[in-house]
Design a protein around this motif. Structure first.
Motif, mmCIF file in Angstrom:
data_model
loop_
_atom_site.group_PDB
_atom_site.id
_atom_site.type_symbol
_atom_site.label_atom_id
_atom_site.label_comp_id
_atom_site.label_asym_id
_atom_site.label_seq_id
_atom_site.Cartn_x
_atom_site.Cartn_y
_atom_site.Cartn_z
ATOM 1 N N PRO A 70 0.588 22.195 10.730
ATOM 2 C CA PRO A 70 -0.628 21.621 10.162
ATOM 3 C C PRO A 70 -1.363 22.623 9.263
ATOM 4 N N PRO A 71 -2.208 22.093 8.382
ATOM 5 C CA PRO A 71 -2.965 22.989 7.504
ATOM 6 C C PRO A 71 -3.997 23.786 8.292
ATOM 7 N N THR A 72 -4.459 24.856 7.693
ATOM 8 C CA THR A 72 -5.581 25.590 8.253
ATOM 9 C C THR A 72 -6.867 25.087 7.602
ATOM 10 N N ILE A 73 -7.987 25.368 8.254
ATOM 11 C CA ILE A 73 -9.270 24.926 7.724
ATOM 12 C C ILE A 73 -9.439 25.434 6.288
ATOM 13 N N GLY A 74 -9.780 24.521 5.397
ATOM 14 C CA GLY A 74 -9.991 24.880 3.999
ATOM 15 C C GLY A 74 -8.787 24.674 3.107
ATOM 16 N N ASP A 75 -7.610 24.429 3.686
ATOM 17 C CA ASP A 75 -6.434 24.154 2.861
ATOM 18 C C ASP A 75 -6.627 22.863 2.083
ATOM 19 N N MET A 76 -6.019 22.814 0.888
ATOM 20 C CA MET A 76 -6.094 21.619 0.048
ATOM 21 C C MET A 76 -4.692 21.084 -0.213
ATOM 22 N N TRP A 77 -4.525 19.767 -0.055
ATOM 23 C CA TRP A 77 -3.277 19.082 -0.388
ATOM 24 C C TRP A 77 -3.560 18.067 -1.485
ATOM 25 N N LYS A 78 -2.549 17.824 -2.324
ATOM 26 C CA LYS A 78 -2.641 16.771 -3.330
ATOM 27 C C LYS A 78 -2.138 15.463 -2.715
ATOM 28 N N PHE A 128 0.868 -1.176 0.000
ATOM 29 C CA PHE A 128 0.000 0.000 0.000
ATOM 30 C C PHE A 128 0.901 1.220 0.000
ATOM 31 N N GLU A 129 0.587 2.194 -0.862
ATOM 32 C CA GLU A 129 1.456 3.342 -1.051
ATOM 33 C C GLU A 129 0.683 4.648 -0.866
ATOM 34 N N VAL A 130 1.366 5.629 -0.297
ATOM 35 C CA VAL A 130 0.805 6.963 -0.075
ATOM 36 C C VAL A 130 1.711 7.982 -0.760
ATOM 37 N N PHE A 131 1.107 8.919 -1.476
ATOM 38 C CA PHE A 131 1.833 9.989 -2.151
ATOM 39 C C PHE A 131 1.268 11.324 -1.663
ATOM 40 N N ILE A 132 2.147 12.225 -1.220
ATOM 41 C CA ILE A 132 1.705 13.488 -0.629
ATOM 42 C C ILE A 132 2.494 14.641 -1.240
ATOM 43 N N ASP A 133 1.771 15.579 -1.854
ATOM 44 C CA ASP A 133 2.356 16.808 -2.385
ATOM 45 C C ASP A 133 1.573 17.975 -1.786
ATOM 46 N N PRO A 134 1.987 18.442 -0.595
ATOM 47 C CA PRO A 134 1.159 19.398 0.141
ATOM 48 C C PRO A 134 0.828 20.673 -0.614
ATOM 49 N N ASP A 135 1.817 21.249 -1.332
ATOM 50 C CA ASP A 135 1.548 22.527 -1.998
ATOM 51 C C ASP A 135 1.080 22.368 -3.432
ATOM 52 N N GLY A 136 0.985 21.114 -3.905
ATOM 53 C CA GLY A 136 0.413 20.868 -5.219
ATOM 54 C C GLY A 136 1.218 21.375 -6.394
ATOM 55 N N ASP A 137 2.540 21.563 -6.207
ATOM 56 C CA ASP A 137 3.350 22.090 -7.309
ATOM 57 C C ASP A 137 4.023 20.988 -8.122
ATOM 58 N N SER A 138 3.747 19.719 -7.793
ATOM 59 C CA SER A 138 4.310 18.546 -8.471
ATOM 60 C C SER A 138 5.804 18.376 -8.238
ATOM 61 N N ASN A 139 6.374 19.137 -7.311
ATOM 62 C CA ASN A 139 7.793 19.026 -6.964
ATOM 63 C C ASN A 139 7.931 18.738 -5.474
ATOM 64 N N ASN A 140 9.069 18.183 -5.097
ATOM 65 C CA ASN A 140 9.379 17.966 -3.684
ATOM 66 C C ASN A 140 8.233 17.264 -2.962
ATOM 67 N N TYR A 141 7.886 16.074 -3.463
ATOM 68 C CA TYR A 141 6.782 15.343 -2.849
ATOM 69 C C TYR A 141 7.280 14.064 -2.184
ATOM 70 N N TYR A 142 6.444 13.540 -1.304
ATOM 71 C CA TYR A 142 6.809 12.440 -0.399
ATOM 72 C C TYR A 142 6.037 11.184 -0.772
ATOM 73 N N GLU A 143 6.723 10.034 -0.637
ATOM 74 C CA GLU A 143 6.103 8.745 -0.936
ATOM 75 C C GLU A 143 6.378 7.773 0.208
ATOM 76 N N PHE A 144 5.344 7.024 0.575
ATOM 77 C CA PHE A 144 5.421 6.032 1.657
ATOM 78 C C PHE A 144 4.867 4.714 1.130
ATOM 79 N N GLU A 145 5.559 3.615 1.403
ATOM 80 C CA GLU A 145 5.084 2.301 0.981
ATOM 81 C C GLU A 145 5.211 1.322 2.143
ATOM 82 N N MET A 146 4.242 0.390 2.251
ATOM 83 C CA MET A 146 4.259 -0.585 3.333
ATOM 84 C C MET A 146 3.665 -1.895 2.858
ATOM 85 N N ASN A 147 4.260 -3.002 3.305
ATOM 86 C CA ASN A 147 3.715 -4.316 2.972
ATOM 87 C C ASN A 147 2.968 -4.905 4.164
ATOM 88 N N ALA A 148 2.467 -6.124 4.001
ATOM 89 C CA ALA A 148 1.641 -6.748 5.043
ATOM 90 C C ALA A 148 2.444 -7.162 6.272
#
Length: 250
Positions: free
Chosen positions: A176-184, A87-107
């Motif tokens: 942390p984000p403020t209310i209404g913030d959007m992350w990719k 299972f994998e997670v991809f996080i790009d908080p500012d949505g600029d398609s750069n400097n993003y984080y990836e997490f992967e985990m198995n069973a």
């Protein structure tokens, strides 16, 4: 593109891998995952869905995966995890398609963390071992792990990502984000075909090569499924513009 309204929880969630904390009860599920291409004719064989929540300290993610044969082989942290079902997670908080984080985990609960300064298609080279201090992860197996003699119900994961560590991927914005913030954000489930050899699960490897030969799975021809929350249109998770939108709410 999928969109999710991520609720704030009133108290920290206790993670056990089984998504059992009562605080999850009012947190909505995502839509069921689709094939990475979005092709409706390629409906996933097994159901996958996820939940997201947040508080002052963590971004919480949980996922539930139907799976009749739960198995895993990788036990070393930061090995190439997509050589197992994962299972994998991809996080790009500012949505600029750069400097993003990836997490992967198995069973087995083994994890791999990395980041991409820019996507592979733009010449990006992964930064390996970007392990976040204070990250919490748990796995729950509904059945028996690595036992081909029976049929399992599936497995689930819970992860708590510390905001103070995710801030490095969100320069100039509140974390942390403020209310209404959007992350990719996006999720991927890699599901390999397998066979049983001498009483053990063995994945059917890529045709003519092995994923260990390279770090970008999209460069390989291989017999596995890729099921995702927000379809990419092609077999390539590294198109952040196609990831889902997560809006943080009260």
């Amino acid at each position: 593109m999928e969109k999710y309204h991520c609720p704030r929880v009133a108290r920290p969630l206790v993670l056990d891998g089984f998504i059992s904390d009562p605080g999850w009860a009012d947190v909505p599920w995502t839509n069921d995952f689709q094939d990475i291409t979005g092709d409706p004719s390629l409906k996933p064989r097994f159901r996958t869905r996820a939940k997201m929540a947040w508080d002052d300290d963590y971004f919480y993610i949980a996922a539930e995966m139907e799976e009749p044969h739960v198995w895993g082989t990788i036990t070393e942290q930061n090995e190439i995890m997509f050589n197992d079902n994962d299972f994998e997670v991809f996080i790009d908080p500012d949505g600029d398609s750069n400097n993003y984080y990836e997490f992967e985990m198995n069973a087995l609960g083994t994890i791999w963390e990395l980041s991409l300064p820019v996507p592979y298609s733009e010449g990006g080279k992964p930064v390996l071992g970007c392990n976040l201090p204070g990250l919490i992860r748990k796995v729950g197996v509904r059945g028996t792990l690595n036992d081909p003699s029976d049929t399992d119900d599936g497995w689930s994961v819970e992860i708590a990502f510390p905001w103070k560590e995710l801030a490095q991927y969100n320069p100039g914005r509140s974390t942390p984000p403020t209310i209404g913030d959007m992350w990719k954000v996006n999720f991927s489930r890699v599901q390999w075909q397998h066979e049983v050899v001498d009483g053990a699960y063995v994945r059917i490897p890529p045709h003519g090569t092995d994923l260990c030969d390279g770090l970008n799975p999209e460069d390989q021809q291989h017999p596995e499924d890729n099921w995702v929350w927000s379809p990419q249109g092609v077999v390539n998770m590294h198109i952040p513009a196609h990831w889902g939108e997560v809006v943080f709410e009260r």
